[in-house]
Design an enzyme around this catalytic site. Structure first.
Site, short mmCIF file in Angstrom:
data_model
loop_
_atom_site.label_atom_id
_atom_site.label_comp_id
_atom_site.label_asym_id
_atom_site.label_seq_id
_atom_site.Cartn_x
_atom_site.Cartn_y
_atom_site.Cartn_z
N PRO A 258 5.54 -5.67 3.52
CA PRO A 258 6.13 -6.77 4.38
C PRO A 258 5.00 -7.97 4.16
O PRO A 258 3.72 -7.75 4.41
CB PRO A 258 6.05 -6.45 5.71
CG PRO A 258 5.10 -5.10 5.72
CD PRO A 258 5.06 -4.77 4.59
N MET A 259 5.48 -9.33 3.93
CA MET A 259 4.35 -10.36 3.59
C MET A 259 5.07 -11.84 3.93
O MET A 259 6.00 -12.06 3.36
CB MET A 259 3.91 -10.51 2.19
CG MET A 259 3.08 -9.10 1.56
SD MET A 259 2.47 -9.22 -0.16
CE MET A 259 4.10 -8.64 -1.04
N GLN B 253 10.94 -5.24 9.52
CA GLN B 253 9.73 -5.31 10.50
C GLN B 253 9.52 -6.11 11.59
O GLN B 253 9.76 -7.13 11.43
CB GLN B 253 8.24 -5.46 9.58
CG GLN B 253 6.85 -5.16 10.23
CD GLN B 253 5.93 -5.62 9.58
OE1 GLN B 253 5.63 -6.77 9.25
NE2 GLN B 253 4.79 -4.76 9.25
N CYS C 51 -1.39 -6.42 11.46
CA CYS C 51 -1.71 -7.84 10.98
C CYS C 51 -2.82 -8.38 11.94
O CYS C 51 -2.36 -8.42 13.16
CB CYS C 51 -0.44 -8.64 11.15
SG CYS C 51 -0.60 -10.12 10.66
N LYS D 247 2.94 0.44 10.99
CA LYS D 247 2.21 -0.09 9.58
C LYS D 247 1.00 -0.04 10.52
O LYS D 247 0.81 -0.92 11.28
CB LYS D 247 2.62 -1.06 8.98
CG LYS D 247 1.77 -1.67 7.95
CD LYS D 247 2.88 -2.42 6.89
CE LYS D 247 1.82 -3.04 5.95
NZ LYS D 247 0.93 -4.15 6.44
N ASN E 193 -1.63 1.95 1.41
CA ASN E 193 -1.44 0.73 1.08
C ASN E 193 -2.73 -0.11 1.12
O ASN E 193 -3.86 0.48 1.58
CB ASN E 193 -0.59 -0.31 2.33
CG ASN E 193 -0.58 -1.49 2.18
OD1 ASN E 193 -1.07 -1.99 3.00
ND2 ASN E 193 -0.15 -2.19 0.98
N GLY F 36 -4.80 -2.69 -1.84
CA GLY F 36 -5.70 -3.00 -3.29
C GLY F 36 -5.03 -2.16 -4.46
O GLY F 36 -5.63 -2.10 -5.35
N GLY G 131 1.61 -4.63 -2.01
CA GLY G 131 1.73 -5.77 -1.73
C GLY G 131 1.38 -6.93 -2.55
O GLY G 131 2.37 -7.14 -3.57
N ARG G 132 0.19 -7.66 -2.63
CA ARG G 132 0.23 -8.66 -3.48
C ARG G 132 0.47 -8.38 -5.25
O ARG G 132 0.83 -9.28 -5.70
CB ARG G 132 -1.77 -9.07 -3.31
CG ARG G 132 -1.68 -9.78 -2.07
CD ARG G 132 -3.03 -9.82 -1.51
NE ARG G 132 -3.64 -8.54 -1.16
CZ ARG G 132 -4.86 -8.21 -0.51
NH1 ARG G 132 -5.73 -9.25 -0.51
NH2 ARG G 132 -5.18 -7.11 -0.44
#
Ligand SMILES: Cc1cc2nc3c(=O)[nH]c(=O)nc-3n(C[C@H](O)[C@H](O)[C@H](O)COP(=O)(O)O)c2cc1C
Length: 335
Positions: A13-14, A66, A96, A135, A207, A209, A229-230
């Site tokens: 989720p971003m 989320q 977060c 998460k 999760n 890196g 993610g990224r």
């Protein structure tokens, strides 16, 4: 490791990134990956524009919603309100670190209030026909001992959670920006491995890196699932490659250009409804990363997608700028 596990390959989720257009695009590249929405504040679902917050394209399944929130009653009501949308999972954001989020009591700060978290998860579970997951981070501020983390995860398990996504670094709530909190605290994958050993009945999704094929495949050998993610956002083709490794029998776009072509009907429908092309193309800039012409692809999309009347044909024109046959040469060059 079980190839059929529902969370084998997940996209994180971003906020502001994994909106519905982004997810619809990633879906073309990875038909079985589990996608997550941006964090949606539970209170907003109760009082805001539900269609805007919750609508998605049917192709996005399997899709997890989320939540951000810390009030069991509000979270339960939000789960109930969202039920008509038929998400496949509800996830509670306990990782977060942003200031805005802290002041509203969402995210990583909640890891300091384990009983409250348990209350939230139980309340969500009581009304949810779908699995409720969490998460988390491996620690927050001074709370980061192994024993503390085990107690916290034990409480998640007691609350009925079976799948825990772990961003393998702690969060520093004071002094670090959210961006720094994704980069500065060191990654400690071995702590997540120890959690998996300690709680063999739970599924841990690793999760943080993970940004290349070899590394992702190595972690897939040691964890039930991974979440990117990224890297998935900036280099979406990586998802397609991981998907091919995991499920070789499932048909995938053979090339990046073919992925664009497969996505055109979605783009066409969006533009026909009068919406701006740039809302979609901003998530596609990384598709040709590393190939000759990738810069021109990005430039054409950024400069021209906002123009009145811009439509799917811009994608076709922009991809003419890229030479995908050069991949092998380019790959060697960058290695
Ligand atoms: C732009 C951005 C927005 C994010 N928003 C959320 C969010 O809404 N909820 C959440 O749990 N994590 C959020 N994260 C954290 C990611 O889900 C993920 O845990 C983190 O980026 C580490 O994974 P990665 O190294 O693969 O990117 C966000 C990360 C980024 C880069």
């Amino acid at each position: 490791m079980n190839a059929d596990f529902s969370h084998r390959l997940c996209v994180a989720p971003m906020l502001d990134w994994t909106d519905r257009h982004c997810r619809a695009f990633l879906r073309v590249l990875a038909p079985r990956a589990r996608l997550y929405t941006e964090m949606v504040v539970a209170q907003a679902i109760l009082h805001g524009d539900r269609k805007r917050l919750l609508d998605y394209h049917p192709s996005e399944h399997p899709l997890a919603l989320q939540f951000g929130g810390s009030d069991p009653a509000v979270l339960a009501a939000a789960c109930e309100a969202a039920s008509a949308w038929q998400y496949d999972e509800y996830n509670l954001n306990l990782g977060c670190p942003s200031d805005r989020v802290q002041s509203g009591l969402f995210g990583a700060v909640l890891m300091k209030m384990p009983q409250r978290v348990a209350g939230c998860l139980k309340a969500m579970q009581a009304v949810s026909p779908v699995p409720v997951t969490a998460k988390i981070r491996i620690g927050v501020d001074e709370l980061d001992s192994e024993a503390w983390l085990e107690d916290f995860v034990a409480l998640l398990a007691e609350s009925g959670v079976r799948t825990v996504i772990v961003h393998a670094r702690k969060a520093w709530l004071k002094g670090l920006s959210p961006k720094e909190n994704r980069e500065v605290p060191p990654l400690e994958y071995e702590r997540v491995e120890r959690l998996q050993q300690h709680f063999p009945d739970l599924h841990f999704v690793l999760n943080g890196g993970i940004d290349n094929r070899a590394q992702a495949n190595a972690w897939l050998g040691r964890f039930p699932g991974i979440m990117l993610g990224r890297a998935a956002y900036h280099n979406p083709w990586l998802l397609r490659q991981l998907h091919a490794d995991l499920w070789p029998a499932i048909p995938l776009p053979a090339s990046r250009k073919q992925a664009v072509e497969q996505f055109l009907p979605y783009v066409e429908a969006h533009c026909a409804a009068g919406a701006g092309l740039q809302h979609i193309t901003r998530h596609m800039l990384g598709l040709f990363q590393g190939l000759p012409g990738a810069r021109q692809w990005r430039r054409m999309l950024t400069e021209q997608a906002r123009a009145t009347g811009a439509g799917p044909e811009l994608l076709l024109q922009a991809m003419q700028q890229v030479d995908e046959t050069e991949e092998g040469a380019c790959h060697v060059h960058h290695a």
